[in-house]
Scaffold this motif. Structure first.
Motif, PDB file in Angstrom:
ATOM      1  N   TYR A  80       0.788  -1.104   0.037  1.00 37.55           N
ATOM      2  CA  TYR A  80       0.080   0.059  -0.112  1.00 37.55           C
ATOM      3  C   TYR A  80       0.911   1.301   0.147  1.00 37.55           C
ATOM      4  O   TYR A  80       0.744   2.186  -0.907  1.00 37.55           O
ATOM      5  CB  TYR A  80      -0.971   0.064   1.195  1.00 37.55           C
ATOM      6  CG  TYR A  80      -1.924   1.154   1.435  1.00 37.55           C
ATOM      7  CD1 TYR A  80      -2.894   1.369   0.549  1.00 37.55           C
ATOM      8  CD2 TYR A  80      -1.636   1.859   2.452  1.00 37.55           C
ATOM      9  CE1 TYR A  80      -3.748   2.612   0.730  1.00 37.55           C
ATOM     10  CE2 TYR A  80      -2.441   3.024   2.828  1.00 37.55           C
ATOM     11  CZ  TYR A  80      -3.305   3.310   1.802  1.00 37.55           C
ATOM     12  OH  TYR A  80      -4.101   4.311   2.061  1.00 37.55           O
ATOM     13  N   PRO A  81       2.046   1.531   1.188  1.00 36.73           N
ATOM     14  CA  PRO A  81       2.687   2.627   0.761  1.00 36.73           C
ATOM     15  C   PRO A  81       3.387   2.870  -0.225  1.00 36.73           C
ATOM     16  O   PRO A  81       3.700   4.079  -0.942  1.00 36.73           O
ATOM     17  CB  PRO A  81       3.702   2.300   2.006  1.00 36.73           C
ATOM     18  CG  PRO A  81       2.982   1.438   2.838  1.00 36.73           C
ATOM     19  CD  PRO A  81       2.220   0.665   1.896  1.00 36.73           C
ATOM     20  N   LEU A  82       3.765   1.675  -1.195  1.00 42.70           N
ATOM     21  CA  LEU A  82       4.456   1.787  -2.450  1.00 42.70           C
ATOM     22  C   LEU A  82       3.455   2.468  -3.486  1.00 42.70           C
ATOM     23  O   LEU A  82       3.854   3.397  -4.237  1.00 42.70           O
ATOM     24  CB  LEU A  82       4.914   0.689  -3.097  1.00 42.70           C
ATOM     25  CG  LEU A  82       5.911  -0.259  -1.868  1.00 42.70           C
ATOM     26  CD1 LEU A  82       6.026  -1.700  -2.588  1.00 42.70           C
ATOM     27  CD2 LEU A  82       7.184   0.701  -1.867  1.00 42.70           C
ATOM     28  N   ALA A 107       2.142   7.213  -6.678  1.00 47.83           N
ATOM     29  CA  ALA A 107       1.031   8.182  -6.885  1.00 47.83           C
ATOM     30  C   ALA A 107       1.583   9.828  -6.591  1.00 47.83           C
ATOM     31  O   ALA A 107       1.697  10.813  -7.334  1.00 47.83           O
ATOM     32  CB  ALA A 107      -0.404   8.104  -6.223  1.00 47.83           C
ATOM     33  N   GLU A 108       2.135   9.711  -5.523  1.00 49.14           N
ATOM     34  CA  GLU A 108       2.169  11.178  -4.774  1.00 49.14           C
ATOM     35  C   GLU A 108       3.725  11.726  -5.755  1.00 49.14           C
ATOM     36  O   GLU A 108       3.859  12.804  -5.896  1.00 49.14           O
ATOM     37  CB  GLU A 108       2.674  11.051  -3.270  1.00 49.14           C
ATOM     38  CG  GLU A 108       1.311  11.026  -2.672  1.00 49.14           C
ATOM     39  CD  GLU A 108       1.783  10.859  -1.034  1.00 49.14           C
ATOM     40  OE1 GLU A 108       2.876  10.530  -0.759  1.00 49.14           O
ATOM     41  OE2 GLU A 108       0.927  11.047  -0.381  1.00 49.14           O
ATOM     42  N   ARG A 161      -0.278  12.959  -7.625  1.00 53.53           N
ATOM     43  CA  ARG A 161      -1.468  12.474  -7.286  1.00 53.53           C
ATOM     44  C   ARG A 161      -1.620  12.229  -5.791  1.00 53.53           C
ATOM     45  O   ARG A 161      -0.590  12.473  -4.952  1.00 53.53           O
ATOM     46  CB  ARG A 161      -1.863  11.153  -8.013  1.00 53.53           C
ATOM     47  CG  ARG A 161      -1.799  11.220  -9.375  1.00 53.53           C
ATOM     48  CD  ARG A 161      -2.545  12.418 -10.035  1.00 53.53           C
ATOM     49  NE  ARG A 161      -3.884  12.325 -10.169  1.00 53.53           N
ATOM     50  CZ  ARG A 161      -4.575  11.651 -11.117  1.00 53.53           C
ATOM     51  NH1 ARG A 161      -4.097  11.717 -12.262  1.00 53.53           N
ATOM     52  NH2 ARG A 161      -6.024  11.671 -11.101  1.00 53.53           N
ATOM     53  N   THR A 162      -2.851  11.915  -4.978  1.00 52.50           N
ATOM     54  CA  THR A 162      -2.891  11.897  -3.555  1.00 52.50           C
ATOM     55  C   THR A 162      -3.131  10.569  -3.023  1.00 52.50           C
ATOM     56  O   THR A 162      -3.651   9.707  -3.980  1.00 52.50           O
ATOM     57  CB  THR A 162      -3.944  12.627  -3.090  1.00 52.50           C
ATOM     58  OG1 THR A 162      -5.144  12.451  -3.687  1.00 52.50           O
ATOM     59  CG2 THR A 162      -3.749  14.057  -3.891  1.00 52.50           C
ATOM     60  N   LYS A 163      -3.085  10.397  -1.773  1.00 53.30           N
ATOM     61  CA  LYS A 163      -3.281   9.062  -1.194  1.00 53.30           C
ATOM     62  C   LYS A 163      -4.882   9.110  -1.170  1.00 53.30           C
ATOM     63  O   LYS A 163      -5.516   7.672  -1.263  1.00 53.30           O
ATOM     64  CB  LYS A 163      -2.856   9.193   0.386  1.00 53.30           C
ATOM     65  CG  LYS A 163      -3.529   8.051   1.139  1.00 53.30           C
ATOM     66  CD  LYS A 163      -3.135   8.435   2.686  1.00 53.30           C
ATOM     67  CE  LYS A 163      -3.774   7.205   3.683  1.00 53.30           C
ATOM     68  NZ  LYS A 163      -4.976   7.196   3.739  1.00 53.30           N
ATOM     69  N   ALA A 194      -0.930   7.236 -11.770  1.00 52.76           N
ATOM     70  CA  ALA A 194       0.425   8.088 -11.765  1.00 52.76           C
ATOM     71  C   ALA A 194       0.732   8.574 -13.260  1.00 52.76           C
ATOM     72  O   ALA A 194       1.478   9.554 -13.119  1.00 52.76           O
ATOM     73  CB  ALA A 194       1.456   6.822 -11.610  1.00 52.76           C
ATOM     74  N   LYS A 195       0.084   8.096 -14.164  1.00 43.30           N
ATOM     75  CA  LYS A 195       0.304   8.653 -15.617  1.00 43.30           C
ATOM     76  C   LYS A 195      -0.537   9.758 -15.674  1.00 43.30           C
ATOM     77  O   LYS A 195      -0.333  10.357 -16.992  1.00 43.30           O
ATOM     78  CB  LYS A 195       0.064   7.503 -16.830  1.00 43.30           C
ATOM     79  CG  LYS A 195       1.360   6.487 -16.645  1.00 43.30           C
ATOM     80  CD  LYS A 195       0.975   5.268 -17.652  1.00 43.30           C
ATOM     81  CE  LYS A 195       2.116   4.381 -17.740  1.00 43.30           C
ATOM     82  NZ  LYS A 195       1.854   3.032 -18.407  1.00 43.30           N
ATOM     83  N   GLY A 196      -1.436  10.058 -15.036  1.00 46.66           N
ATOM     84  CA  GLY A 196      -2.076  11.358 -14.755  1.00 46.66           C
ATOM     85  C   GLY A 196      -3.537  11.207 -15.468  1.00 46.66           C
ATOM     86  O   GLY A 196      -4.007  12.312 -15.927  1.00 46.66           O
TER      87      GLY A 196
END
Length: 116
Positions: A15-17, A22-23, A27-29, A105-107
């Motif tokens: 999960y943290p990965l 994303a960050e 992007r956000t959690k 992550a790719k937007g």
């Protein structure tokens, strides 16, 4: 048949990965959580409970309240493998989540990621 090692990995370790990936791309959690809830049917509280009890990935998906029927619309390549060609159900669920986080992550827009 031996289950792949990834099945025994704790979701709380992966999960943290996802969040970091994303960050790094702005992007956000909250967006990661929304994707996970959409895919699995977990509420935010249930998701946090799974993280707390450190469920392995196999258990995390097996205990998912309601896997989203629209997840079959997820197509493409992740880790060099076409998602729609994966036969094993648990591996397919893991790769669906990987693919959605990749798209984040790719937007890609959330509406498109969530197949709306």
């Amino acid at each position: 048949m031996n289950n792949p090692k990834i099945y025994t990995m704790s979701f709380s370790k992966v999960y943290p990965l996802y969040i970091t990936k994303a960050e790094k791309k702005g992007r956000t959690k909250a967006e990661v959580d929304e994707i996970i809830r959409w895919l699995t049917g977990y509420s935010q509280e249930e998701l946090e409970a799974q993280l707390e009890k450190q469920s392995d990935l196999e258990t995390f998906f097996a205990e998912a309240p309601q896997l989203n029927s629209s997840r079959a619309l997820i197509k493409g390549v992740i880790c060099g493998v076409r998602v729609e060609d994966i036969e094993e159900p648990t591996m397919k669920e893991i790769r669906y989540l990987d693919k959605l986080i990749d798209e984040l992550a790719k937007g890609k827009a959330m509406d498109k990621i969530l197949r709306k």
